[in-house]
Design an enzyme around this catalytic site. Sequence first.
Site, PDB file in Angstrom:
ATOM      1  N   CYS A   1      -6.634  -5.223  -7.587  1.00  0.00           N
ATOM      2  CA  CYS A   1      -6.410  -4.877  -6.179  1.00  0.00           C
ATOM      3  C   CYS A   1      -5.858  -6.047  -5.382  1.00  0.00           C
ATOM      4  O   CYS A   1      -5.272  -5.847  -4.316  1.00  0.00           O
ATOM      5  CB  CYS A   1      -7.692  -4.340  -5.547  1.00  0.00           C
ATOM      6  SG  CYS A   1      -9.125  -5.408  -5.729  1.00  0.00           S
ATOM      7  N   HIS A   2      -5.983  -7.261  -5.898  1.00  0.00           N
ATOM      8  CA  HIS A   2      -5.424  -8.432  -5.212  1.00  0.00           C
ATOM      9  C   HIS A   2      -3.900  -8.391  -5.198  1.00  0.00           C
ATOM     10  O   HIS A   2      -3.272  -9.081  -4.416  1.00  0.00           O
ATOM     11  CB  HIS A   2      -5.916  -9.730  -5.858  1.00  0.00           C
ATOM     12  CG  HIS A   2      -5.552  -9.893  -7.295  1.00  0.00           C
ATOM     13  ND1 HIS A   2      -6.260  -9.282  -8.307  1.00  0.00           N
ATOM     14  CD2 HIS A   2      -4.543 -10.580  -7.891  1.00  0.00           C
ATOM     15  CE1 HIS A   2      -5.712  -9.598  -9.458  1.00  0.00           C
ATOM     16  NE2 HIS A   2      -4.661 -10.381  -9.243  1.00  0.00           N
TER      17      HIS A   2
ATOM     18  N   ASN B   1     -12.582  -0.597  -4.606  1.00  0.00           N
ATOM     19  CA  ASN B   1     -12.435  -0.908  -6.030  1.00  0.00           C
ATOM     20  C   ASN B   1     -13.665  -1.671  -6.521  1.00  0.00           C
ATOM     21  O   ASN B   1     -13.914  -2.785  -6.073  1.00  0.00           O
ATOM     22  CB  ASN B   1     -11.163  -1.742  -6.238  1.00  0.00           C
ATOM     23  CG  ASN B   1     -10.999  -2.238  -7.657  1.00  0.00           C
ATOM     24  OD1 ASN B   1     -11.662  -1.789  -8.577  1.00  0.00           O
ATOM     25  ND2 ASN B   1     -10.098  -3.190  -7.823  1.00  0.00           N
TER      26      ASN B   1
ATOM     27  N   TYR C   1       0.842  -1.200   0.000  1.00  0.00           N
ATOM     28  CA  TYR C   1       0.000   0.000   0.000  1.00  0.00           C
ATOM     29  C   TYR C   1       0.877   1.249   0.000  1.00  0.00           C
ATOM     30  O   TYR C   1       0.577   2.225  -0.688  1.00  0.00           O
ATOM     31  CB  TYR C   1      -0.925  -0.015   1.228  1.00  0.00           C
ATOM     32  CG  TYR C   1      -1.955  -1.108   1.178  1.00  0.00           C
ATOM     33  CD1 TYR C   1      -3.200  -0.883   0.618  1.00  0.00           C
ATOM     34  CD2 TYR C   1      -1.672  -2.381   1.683  1.00  0.00           C
ATOM     35  CE1 TYR C   1      -4.144  -1.894   0.561  1.00  0.00           C
ATOM     36  CE2 TYR C   1      -2.614  -3.390   1.626  1.00  0.00           C
ATOM     37  CZ  TYR C   1      -3.849  -3.149   1.060  1.00  0.00           C
ATOM     38  OH  TYR C   1      -4.783  -4.156   0.991  1.00  0.00           O
TER      39      TYR C   1
ATOM     40  N   GLU D   1      -1.121 -16.354 -10.420  1.00  0.00           N
ATOM     41  CA  GLU D   1      -0.119 -15.500 -11.048  1.00  0.00           C
ATOM     42  C   GLU D   1       1.310 -15.928 -10.690  1.00  0.00           C
ATOM     43  O   GLU D   1       2.263 -15.219 -10.995  1.00  0.00           O
ATOM     44  CB  GLU D   1      -0.364 -14.046 -10.660  1.00  0.00           C
ATOM     45  CG  GLU D   1      -1.677 -13.528 -11.212  1.00  0.00           C
ATOM     46  CD  GLU D   1      -1.897 -12.041 -10.996  1.00  0.00           C
ATOM     47  OE1 GLU D   1      -0.946 -11.321 -10.617  1.00  0.00           O
ATOM     48  OE2 GLU D   1      -3.030 -11.588 -11.225  1.00  0.00           O
TER      49      GLU D   1
END
Length: 175
Positions: A127-128, A119, A96, A154
């Site tokens: 946002c993950h 979001n 963040y 990912e």
Amino acid sequence: MTLYRSLESPIGQLVLVGDGEQLSEILFSRGRQARPPDPDWREAPSAFAAAADQLEAYFAGRLRRFDLPLAPEGTAFRQSAWTALQEIPFGKVMTYAALAQAIDRPRAIRAVGAANGANPIPIVIPCHRLIGSSRDLTDFGGGLAAKAALLRLEGHRIEERKGRFRWLGPGSLQS
């Protein structure tokens, strides 16, 4: 008129919402922000074809960056945070604090967290990919297990202990 379409995914049912072309929301069926479609919306199973195709390709591991017409509603600050989120590449994470720095608001870490939590188009606006400076996975509207699943998709290693999730890599963490 607001239209919606349901889509099955590995993290549960998603509901794509918008005008049929532009996506304005993705709703989760479970997690902290789970909610059903609004009764005033009209179901349109053929709407959002490109969004459905791209989400399915993402979940299958064939898509790394979304290219969709988006219409998220939010303040100028939130819009800037969401734009910056879209610059975090597939397979990378950021804290963040690093995102606050990226939008030239280094002291606005909590506001960045609030923008991230608000979001309206998760996954597509990734946002993950934001995690705590401690490497812990923090708040996600679809639940922390869903956030962990997206990060694993990912290529990240995620440790789970007693319902808490922690990012283990790969790579270094920009904080």
